[in-house]
Design a protein around this motif. Structure first.
Motif, PDB file in Angstrom:
ATOM      1  N   PHE A  10      -7.552  -7.358  14.180  1.00 49.40           N
ATOM      2  CA  PHE A  10      -7.359  -6.105  13.132  1.00 49.40           C
ATOM      3  C   PHE A  10      -7.623  -6.512  11.675  1.00 49.40           C
ATOM      4  O   PHE A  10      -6.974  -7.680  11.386  1.00 49.40           O
ATOM      5  N   PRO A  11      -8.520  -6.024  10.886  1.00 47.61           N
ATOM      6  CA  PRO A  11      -8.640  -6.356   9.557  1.00 47.61           C
ATOM      7  C   PRO A  11      -7.310  -6.174   8.629  1.00 47.61           C
ATOM      8  O   PRO A  11      -6.528  -5.269   9.115  1.00 47.61           O
ATOM      9  N   LYS A  12      -7.336  -6.733   7.497  1.00 46.91           N
ATOM     10  CA  LYS A  12      -6.029  -6.746   6.893  1.00 46.91           C
ATOM     11  C   LYS A  12      -6.293  -5.497   5.859  1.00 46.91           C
ATOM     12  O   LYS A  12      -7.419  -5.383   5.465  1.00 46.91           O
ATOM     13  N   PRO A  13      -5.260  -4.588   5.622  1.00 51.22           N
ATOM     14  CA  PRO A  13      -5.450  -3.402   4.788  1.00 51.22           C
ATOM     15  C   PRO A  13      -6.034  -3.787   3.313  1.00 51.22           C
ATOM     16  O   PRO A  13      -5.523  -4.570   2.913  1.00 51.22           O
ATOM     17  N   ALA A  14      -6.820  -2.748   3.015  1.00 51.36           N
ATOM     18  CA  ALA A  14      -7.259  -3.010   1.518  1.00 51.36           C
ATOM     19  C   ALA A  14      -6.189  -2.947   0.453  1.00 51.36           C
ATOM     20  O   ALA A  14      -6.300  -3.855  -0.313  1.00 51.36           O
ATOM     21  N   TRP A  15      -4.964  -2.473   0.740  1.00 46.80           N
ATOM     22  CA  TRP A  15      -4.251  -2.405  -0.180  1.00 46.80           C
ATOM     23  C   TRP A  15      -3.069  -3.630  -0.523  1.00 46.80           C
ATOM     24  O   TRP A  15      -2.600  -3.813  -1.417  1.00 46.80           O
ATOM     25  N   LEU A  16      -3.516  -4.380   0.531  1.00 42.40           N
ATOM     26  CA  LEU A  16      -2.601  -5.759   0.542  1.00 42.40           C
ATOM     27  C   LEU A  16      -3.258  -6.710  -0.543  1.00 42.40           C
ATOM     28  O   LEU A  16      -2.756  -7.489  -1.171  1.00 42.40           O
ATOM     29  N   ASN A  17      -4.470  -6.413  -0.972  1.00 37.95           N
ATOM     30  CA  ASN A  17      -5.388  -7.299  -1.843  1.00 37.95           C
ATOM     31  C   ASN A  17      -5.438  -6.729  -3.156  1.00 37.95           C
ATOM     32  O   ASN A  17      -6.250  -7.067  -3.959  1.00 37.95           O
ATOM     33  N   SER A  18      -4.668  -5.928  -3.479  1.00 42.80           N
ATOM     34  CA  SER A  18      -4.853  -5.034  -4.710  1.00 42.80           C
ATOM     35  C   SER A  18      -3.812  -5.672  -5.989  1.00 42.80           C
ATOM     36  O   SER A  18      -2.905  -6.354  -5.410  1.00 42.80           O
ATOM     37  N   ALA A  19      -4.296  -5.686  -7.091  1.00 43.70           N
ATOM     38  CA  ALA A  19      -3.531  -6.364  -8.178  1.00 43.70           C
ATOM     39  C   ALA A  19      -2.269  -5.552  -8.331  1.00 43.70           C
ATOM     40  O   ALA A  19      -0.987  -6.048  -8.688  1.00 43.70           O
ATOM     41  N   ASN A  20      -2.026  -4.016  -8.329  1.00 47.08           N
ATOM     42  CA  ASN A  20      -0.994  -3.225  -7.907  1.00 47.08           C
ATOM     43  C   ASN A  20       0.040  -3.823  -6.962  1.00 47.08           C
ATOM     44  O   ASN A  20       1.340  -3.897  -7.344  1.00 47.08           O
ATOM     45  N   THR A  21      -0.494  -4.122  -5.982  1.00 50.44           N
ATOM     46  CA  THR A  21       0.612  -4.513  -4.705  1.00 50.44           C
ATOM     47  C   THR A  21       1.248  -5.899  -5.287  1.00 50.44           C
ATOM     48  O   THR A  21       2.523  -6.377  -4.970  1.00 50.44           O
ATOM     49  N   ARG A  22       0.320  -6.861  -5.792  1.00 51.82           N
ATOM     50  CA  ARG A  22       1.116  -8.048  -6.245  1.00 51.82           C
ATOM     51  C   ARG A  22       1.997  -7.768  -7.283  1.00 51.82           C
ATOM     52  O   ARG A  22       3.022  -8.518  -7.399  1.00 51.82           O
ATOM     53  N   THR A  23       1.665  -6.988  -8.274  1.00 53.59           N
ATOM     54  CA  THR A  23       2.562  -6.793  -9.364  1.00 53.59           C
ATOM     55  C   THR A  23       3.863  -6.192  -8.721  1.00 53.59           C
ATOM     56  O   THR A  23       5.005  -6.446  -9.382  1.00 53.59           O
ATOM     57  N   ALA A  24       3.689  -5.269  -7.622  1.00 46.51           N
ATOM     58  CA  ALA A  24       4.990  -4.545  -7.263  1.00 46.51           C
ATOM     59  C   ALA A  24       5.867  -5.615  -6.524  1.00 46.51           C
ATOM     60  O   ALA A  24       7.155  -5.573  -6.419  1.00 46.51           O
TER      61      ALA A  24
END
Length: 173
Positions: free
Chosen positions: A9-23
């Motif tokens: 299964f592919p990794k969800p796209a929201w895991l690679n966002s800058a906002n997720t990293r900042t959170a």
């Protein structure tokens, strides 16, 4: 599908966002500050003249040693450049960079685990074996919870720093 992937299964796209990293970075900071707030709360409750039940035992330096070890472990773990963990193939700063980085990473995790284990030892030997009642035993439980929060914040920060964004560039001189 890439042949380098472990799972189907592919990794969800929201895991690679800058906002997720900042959170993730903010969540790690919140967990770390909550952990040290608990340590300071326990120490201030121990010495407070407003405490209705003056505990028979007080927080001493022995109670702070596990928190210091956990904080140093978090500092060591999260100050390692993650690209150095597999840097032997393109090493430009000497031989054996990867094993040195892995050794320092192991020492950081050992400090974290030692801090958590030390807080459990302090809880058991200082508060449970002496059979103190609940308001006093909170000083040991709070120490264990605080060190657990510091360990959890280290893991959250490690994961947040390892997230890669396709639009992020790391420029280093």
């Amino acid at each position: 599908m890439s042949s380098h992937r472990l799972f189907r299964f592919p990794k969800p796209a929201w895991l690679n966002s800058a906002n997720t990293r900042t959170a993730g970075v903010y969540a790690a900071g919140a967990l770390f500050s909550l952990g040290f707030f608990l340590l300071i709360d326990v120490a201030s409750w121990s010495k407070s003249p407003m405490n209705p039940s003056d505990p028979a035992v007080h927080v001493t330096f022995v109670d702070w040693i596990p928190g210091i070890c956990s904080a140093l472990g978090m500092l060591v773990i999260n100050s390692i450049d993650k690209s150095r963990l597999s840097a032997d193939s393109f090493s430009y700063s000497g031989n054996g960079v990867a094993w040195k980085a892995r050794l320092v990473l192991f020492l950081g995790f050992a400090l974290l685990a030692g801090g958590l284990a030390g807080s459990v030892v302090v809880l058991v030997l200082k508060y449970i074996v002496a059979e103190y009642v609940w308001p006093t035993i909170w000083m040991g439980v709070g120490n264990v919870v605080a060190n657990g929060l510091v360990m959890l914040s280290s893991a959250v920060l490690w994961v947040a720093q390892n997230m890669e964004d396709e639009y992020t560039y790391n420029l280093a001189l």
